[in-house]
Enzyme design. Structure first.
Site, PDB file in Angstrom:
ATOM      1  N   LYS A  20      27.666  41.608  29.920  1.00 40.43           N
ATOM      2  CA  LYS A  20      28.988  41.001  29.752  1.00 40.43           C
ATOM      3  C   LYS A  20      30.039  42.061  29.417  1.00 40.43           C
ATOM      4  O   LYS A  20      31.188  41.956  29.833  1.00 40.43           O
ATOM      5  CB  LYS A  20      28.945  39.971  28.622  1.00 40.43           C
ATOM      6  CG  LYS A  20      28.481  38.604  29.098  1.00 40.43           C
ATOM      7  CD  LYS A  20      28.704  37.556  28.034  1.00 40.43           C
ATOM      8  CE  LYS A  20      27.456  37.320  27.232  1.00 40.43           C
ATOM      9  NZ  LYS A  20      27.580  36.260  26.235  1.00 40.43           N
ATOM     10  N   GLU A  66      26.877  32.898  23.630  1.00 47.43           N
ATOM     11  CA  GLU A  66      27.949  33.352  22.755  1.00 47.43           C
ATOM     12  C   GLU A  66      29.226  33.329  23.590  1.00 47.43           C
ATOM     13  O   GLU A  66      29.251  33.898  24.682  1.00 47.43           O
ATOM     14  CB  GLU A  66      27.661  34.784  22.268  1.00 47.43           C
ATOM     15  CG  GLU A  66      28.699  35.214  21.266  1.00 47.43           C
ATOM     16  CD  GLU A  66      28.548  36.648  20.778  1.00 47.43           C
ATOM     17  OE1 GLU A  66      27.510  37.279  21.032  1.00 47.43           O
ATOM     18  OE2 GLU A  66      29.514  37.119  20.147  1.00 47.43           O
ATOM     19  N   ARG A 121      14.257  38.644  31.133  1.00 44.23           N
ATOM     20  CA  ARG A 121      15.580  38.296  31.636  1.00 44.23           C
ATOM     21  C   ARG A 121      15.667  38.566  33.128  1.00 44.23           C
ATOM     22  O   ARG A 121      14.890  39.335  33.687  1.00 44.23           O
ATOM     23  CB  ARG A 121      16.668  39.047  30.890  1.00 44.23           C
ATOM     24  CG  ARG A 121      16.618  40.563  31.045  1.00 44.23           C
ATOM     25  CD  ARG A 121      17.875  41.212  30.453  1.00 44.23           C
ATOM     26  NE  ARG A 121      18.188  40.724  29.135  1.00 44.23           N
ATOM     27  CZ  ARG A 121      19.396  40.241  28.783  1.00 44.23           C
ATOM     28  NH1 ARG A 121      20.371  40.183  29.657  1.00 44.23           N
ATOM     29  NH2 ARG A 121      19.625  39.832  27.557  1.00 44.23           N
TER      30      ARG A 121
END
Ligand code: ATP
Ligand code: MG
Length: 565
Positions: free
Chosen positions: A270, A35, A260
């Site tokens: 982020k 994204e 992850r």
């Protein structure tokens, strides 16, 4: 590109099984779907290496796709940075650079189809009301009062939503599944919300935007993805991913989840990384202390070192935390082979060689890279005045200190044995220079009479050199798990950047250029800063310090304090 993997991770096993059963006609088509709401970090790098790596390994394809479904947080700056980072890592998406926003029209048509099939409805509840009626893990949710509205009514309202007739947040399109489903994601999830926001690509065309779960499977399906690899938090969403595609009776990729990457002493969110940038704790997303790909690049990481790191970390089903050391180790391993050695002094102390002739230069020979003979040799200028590291002299040496001290003889790397004969101080008692004598018989660094010295130190001529600024970095956080602390700012390491404004480096470095890597002997790996360095003002970043590197050169030698960082 990466070497073939010697072992099978669980995703490779799944692909092998699919290839055997012919599930996807033996095709492997993956995608990396960022994204564009921030810069990529080392966690993304793992996902990039995995997706592109699998495609490469199975002679398949991997798309780069921007999941740009939330206009509020997305920006073109991020798109550009992501493209640069993936390509710098060494991966190629060919002509398959896609944007979720390119599919908005198709997604809308699919939504209309779901309404017509009585599988979706327009709901007039607010976001808070939707949340409040969702129930929880123990209790079922309650049906929306708008759940049974007619297909025609929903179709009309959905068109009006699209046309901008309603306020932001006043209505949603929801899938009609089951408000008492044990998986909360299945309790009539929202597919579209009203958001009158300008999109970085579609401008003002849309004022309804699709939710992630609705959009993602469609993107995968439209692109013919076979294995849609994502992180574990999407495990609970797989049911919904499958449900949407089943209702539409369209091509159906397989979602596969993996753990992850978590790295200690840094953060991967982020949102938090953006906060560090916005609040000025770092100089930008590409600050060399950031775990972003652009930060690592600026710090002096190589694409190979990051790819090797991703390979070493492997792919697992269970969450774990990887040591920052492993990342640093991967870089040292790569640069040890590639980086030419030079000498640089970052905390200079002047030495006058009293018995060396005035205005004379003796050019000595040095090996560029002991790991790579083809790197050849170079000349280093030896002059009457030189610099050594302040930490390589001690007026009153402790027992195992083998470097320079009053009356003691040491070897200057590639040059001569010198003996300290005088310590010159200023009125405050601070040492300003040393007087030494050299033994011309020891040229090249060994004595014909077999005399041994215990210490070898690096040096740079005080007249034949280039001046440079050097930036030393340390971990950005003091805590191994900063995101666990109440206030992340409290765990910031205020000494994570140390500037050395006046350093001296061999003249050889006049030809240094951005993207080249050097080992400053005993100090670590350095490269020119890609933003602040110029031919008038060299700025070198240290990516990592060395570890034990000097031991190879001389047994018993103590690595310098600065060297160990
Ligand atoms: P957010 O969605 O909250 O903005 P994100 O880190 O999930 O943040 P995306 O742009 O959605 O960012 O991520 C793109 C891809 O990278 C996704 O497939 C995601 O699963 C993967 N990814 C993100 N963080 C990690 C990580 N730490 N380790 C491995 N893969 C990751
Ligand atoms: Mg995400």
């Amino acid at each position: 590109m990466e070497a073939e993997k010697p072992y099978k991770n669980f995703i490779q096993k799944i692909i092998d099984e699919d290839n055997l059963s012919g599930k996807f006609n033996k095709n492997v088509h993956t995608r990396f779907p960022p994204e564009p709401n921030g810069y990529l970090h080392i966690g993304h790098a793992k996902s990039i290496c995995l997706n592109f790596g699998l495609a490469h390994q199975y002679n398949g394809l991997c798309n780069l796709r921007f999941d740009d479904t939330n206009p509020i947080k997305e920006e073109d700056e991020y798109v550009k940075a992501i493209i640069e980072d993936v390509s710098w890592l060494g991966f190629d998406w060919g002509d398959r650079l896609f944007y979720a926003s390119d599919y908005f029209d198709q997604m809308y048509e699919f939504a209309v189809f779901l309404i017509q099939s009585k599988k979706a409805y327009v709901c007039d509840l607010s976001a808070d009301e939707v949340r409040a009626t969702r129930g929880n893990l123990k209790e079922a949710g309650t049906d929306s009062p708008f759940r049974e509205r007619t297909v025609d009514e929903s179709l009309l309202l959905f068109t009006q939503m699209k046309n901008g007739d309603f306020e932001d947040g006043s209505r949603t399109l929801r899938a009609k599944i089951d408000m008492s489903h044990p998986n909360l994601n299945m309790r009539d999830p929202v597919m579209y919300r009203i958001l009158k926001a300008n999109h970085h690509r579609t401008g003002d065309k849309w004022c309804i935007y699709p939710m992630y779960d609705w959009a993602h499977g469609l993107e995968d399906s439209l692109e013919g993805i076979t294995h849609s690899i994502c992180t574990l938090e999407f495990e609970d969403h797989r049911l919904l991913y499958d449900w949407y595609l089943n209702q539409l009776d369209t091509y159906h990729p397989q979602q596969i989840e993996f753990a992850r990457l978590n790295l200690n002493f840094t953060i991967m969110s982020k949102r938090w990384l953006k906060k560090l940038v916005d609040d000025g704790y770092v100089s930008g997303w590409d600050d060399p202390r950031m775990p972003t790909i652009s930060g690592l690049r600026r710090r002096g990481y190589t694409p190979e070192s990051i790819r090797n790191f991703a390979e070493k970390v492997g792919v697992a089903k269970r969450d774990n935390v990887v040591e920052m050391n492993l990342l640093e180790h991967s870089l040292r391993e790569d640069l040890n082979k590639k980086a030419n050695r030079v000498m640089g002094v970052i905390e200079p102390l002047k030495i006058v060689i009293t018995n060396f002739p005035e205005n004379e230069i003796d050019y000595l020979e040095a090996i560029n890279n002991p790991e790579d003979e083809s790197a050849g040799k170079r000349r280093i200028a030896f002059t009457k005045e030189i610099y050594i590291e302040r930490s390589d002299f001690m007026e009153e040496p402790f027992r195992k200190y083998f470097r320079l001290a009053p009356g003691r003889e040491v070897r200057l790397r590639y040059a001569f044995y010198i003996t300290c004969v005088d310590v010159i101080k200023n009125s405050k008692g601070q040492i300003i220079e040393l007087h030494c004598t050299y033994d011309p018989e020891t040229r090249g660094g060994s004595s014909p009479d077999g005399r041994k010295v215990k210490g070898t130190i690096h040096w740079v001529s005080s007249t034949e050199n280039i001046e440079a600024e050097v930036r030393l970095y340390d971990r950005l956080f003091l805590e191994p798990n900063p995101s666990k602390s109440d206030n992340i700012n409290d765990t910031l390491n205020i000494d994570s950047l140390v500037l050395k404004k006046t350093c001296f480096i061999e003249t050889e470095m006049k030809k240094a250029s951005v993207g080249e890597f050097y080992q400053f002997e005993r100090l670590g790996y350095f490269s020119l800063d890609n933003i602040d360095s110029s031919p008038e003002h060299f700025v070198f970043n240290r990516s990592v310090a060395l570890r034990d590197s000097w031991k190879k050169i001389e047994k018993g030698f103590q690595t310098s304090k600065i060297g160990c960082g």
